[in-house]
Design an enzyme around this catalytic site. Structure first.
Site, PDB file in Angstrom:
ATOM      1  N   ASP A  63      10.898  19.018 -15.187  1.00  0.00           N
ATOM      2  CA  ASP A  63       9.676  19.165 -15.976  1.00  0.00           C
ATOM      3  C   ASP A  63       8.917  20.449 -15.651  1.00  0.00           C
ATOM      4  OD1 ASP A  63       9.008  18.198 -13.437  1.00  0.00           O
ATOM      5  OD2 ASP A  63       8.389  16.243 -14.178  1.00  0.00           O
ATOM      6  N   ASN A 129       2.443   5.084 -10.487  1.00  0.00           N
ATOM      7  CA  ASN A 129       2.551   4.149 -11.622  1.00  0.00           C
ATOM      8  C   ASN A 129       4.003   3.953 -12.058  1.00  0.00           C
ATOM      9  OD1 ASN A 129       3.155   6.547 -12.880  1.00  0.00           O
ATOM     10  ND2 ASN A 129       1.414   6.538 -14.281  1.00  0.00           N
ATOM     11  N   HIS A 131       6.194   6.370 -12.714  1.00  0.00           N
ATOM     12  CA  HIS A 131       6.784   7.389 -13.597  1.00  0.00           C
ATOM     13  C   HIS A 131       7.921   8.138 -12.902  1.00  0.00           C
ATOM     14  CE1 HIS A 131       3.540  10.494 -12.213  1.00  0.00           C
ATOM     15  NE2 HIS A 131       4.683  10.877 -11.685  1.00  0.00           N
ATOM     16  N   GLU A 136       5.794   8.599 -18.444  1.00  0.00           N
ATOM     17  CA  GLU A 136       4.743   7.679 -18.009  1.00  0.00           C
ATOM     18  C   GLU A 136       5.053   6.260 -18.495  1.00  0.00           C
ATOM     19  OE1 GLU A 136       2.570   8.660 -15.999  1.00  0.00           O
ATOM     20  OE2 GLU A 136       2.077  10.765 -16.347  1.00  0.00           O
TER      21      GLU A 136
HETATM   22  C1  F6R Z   1       8.152  16.204 -10.380  1.00  0.00           C
HETATM   23  C2  F6R Z   1       8.181  14.945 -11.100  1.00  0.00           C
HETATM   24  C3  F6R Z   1       7.276  13.790 -10.761  1.00  0.00           C
HETATM   25  C4  F6R Z   1       7.154  13.534  -9.271  1.00  0.00           C
HETATM   26  C5  F6R Z   1       6.254  12.338  -8.996  1.00  0.00           C
HETATM   27  C6  F6R Z   1       6.037  12.134  -7.502  1.00  0.00           C
HETATM   28  O1  F6R Z   1       9.081  17.117 -10.914  1.00  0.00           O
HETATM   29  O2  F6R Z   1       8.945  14.848 -11.997  1.00  0.00           O
HETATM   30  O3  F6R Z   1       7.780  12.631 -11.399  1.00  0.00           O
HETATM   31  O4  F6R Z   1       8.429  13.307  -8.736  1.00  0.00           O
HETATM   32  O5  F6R Z   1       5.001  12.534  -9.599  1.00  0.00           O
HETATM   33  O6  F6R Z   1       5.347  13.208  -6.983  1.00  0.00           O
HETATM   34  P1  F6R Z   1       5.205  13.423  -5.413  1.00  0.00           P
HETATM   35  O7  F6R Z   1       6.581  13.628  -4.890  1.00  0.00           O
HETATM   36  O8  F6R Z   1       4.357  14.653  -5.269  1.00  0.00           O
HETATM   37  O9  F6R Z   1       4.581  12.189  -4.871  1.00  0.00           O
END
Ligand code: F6R
Length: 237
Positions: A63, A129, A131, A136
């Site tokens: 992303d 959550n 994701h 989401e």
């Molecule tokens: C990042 C991504 C997100 C993160 C998720 C967890 O490329 O796709 O889904 O993996 O938000 O973020 P952290 O690792 O910072 O807790």
């Protein structure tokens, strides 16, 4: 799912590094799906400090924020360069272009890249959550690359990286759950108590779009690397 409970992120990183090395031993031109965020950082550090060779490999990131270019230190391209690509060169690195004028065309371009380079091994983190990528809760399981309006909870969670909440981009381009599920192997990292509920729901809950990561129960090769805190709500450990 193969759940590995580790006592440190460094231990988790070494388990992932071995899976990457085994993949490269099979095919040095493998395609790796990569993630940003805090969860994979220890793994990228371990990769940088190892003799792993990505020069024939391809990477495809999950992303990118809409509206941030590579000079912005909060863009995911900046993150990937500083944590991995500048130190461990690949043959080619793909990320969604958050500066694309035509976002719909950009999602099509990215889907074509994923179709042309089937992902051998995908790294994921997980949101509080549930994701994965920026998919989401409520996102259909078969979706491909799409533009996402970030939820208030994700904006809140990411605000710590920006000057203030208002500076957090409101949209991102994300690989879809359908594309993530096509990856041949998946490694999910989750560390800390704030991930405990999402991990419980992902591993022991029902498969539901309310918890996007629960779809991973339908994949046949997922390794979940978590610490004791993230594992704390699991019934079966
Ligand atoms: C990042 C991504 C997100 C993160 C998720 C967890 O490329 O796709 O889904 O993996 O938000 O973020 P952290 O690792 O910072 O807790």
């Amino acid at each position: 799912m193969d759940v590995k409970i580790v006592s440190s992120q460094e231990e988790g990183a070494q388990i992932a590094l071995k899976i990457f090395q085994d993949q490269l031993a099979k095919n040095n031109a493998s395609v790796f799906g990569l993630a940003t965020g805090s969860s994979p950082i220890a793994f990228y550090e371990a990769a940088v400090n190892s003799d792993i060779d990505f020069t024939k490999a391809t990477s495809i990131n999950l992303d990118e924020y809409v509206g941030l270019d590579g000079n912005n230190d909060q863009s995911y391209i900046y993150f990937m360069k500083s944590n991995l690509f500048d130190k461990k060169p690949f043959k080619v690195n793909y990320l969604p272009n958050g500066m694309a004028k035509d976002l719909a065309a950009e999602t099509k371009r990215y889907d074509q890249i994923i179709d042309d380079n089937p992902i051998d091994l995908q790294i994921l983190g997980i949101g509080r959550n549930g994701h994965i990528g920026f998919n989401e809760p409520g996102t259909p399981f078969d979706i491909t690359t799409h533009v996402v309006d970030l939820t208030p909870s994700t904006i809140e969670a990411n605000a710590r990286f920006f000057e203030n909440k208002d500076a957090v981009p409101r949209q991102a381009i994300s690989m879809g759950i359908g594309s993530i599920m096509k990856s041949k192997k998946i490694i999910l990292f989750a560390y800390g108590e704030s991930k405990a509920q999402a991990i419980k729901d992902t591993i022991e809950g029902s498969v539901t779009t309310h918890v996007p990561a629960s779809v991973l129960q339908n994949h046949n090769d997922v390794t979940v690397i978590i610490d004791q805190a993230a594992a704390s709500l699991l019934k079966n450990k």
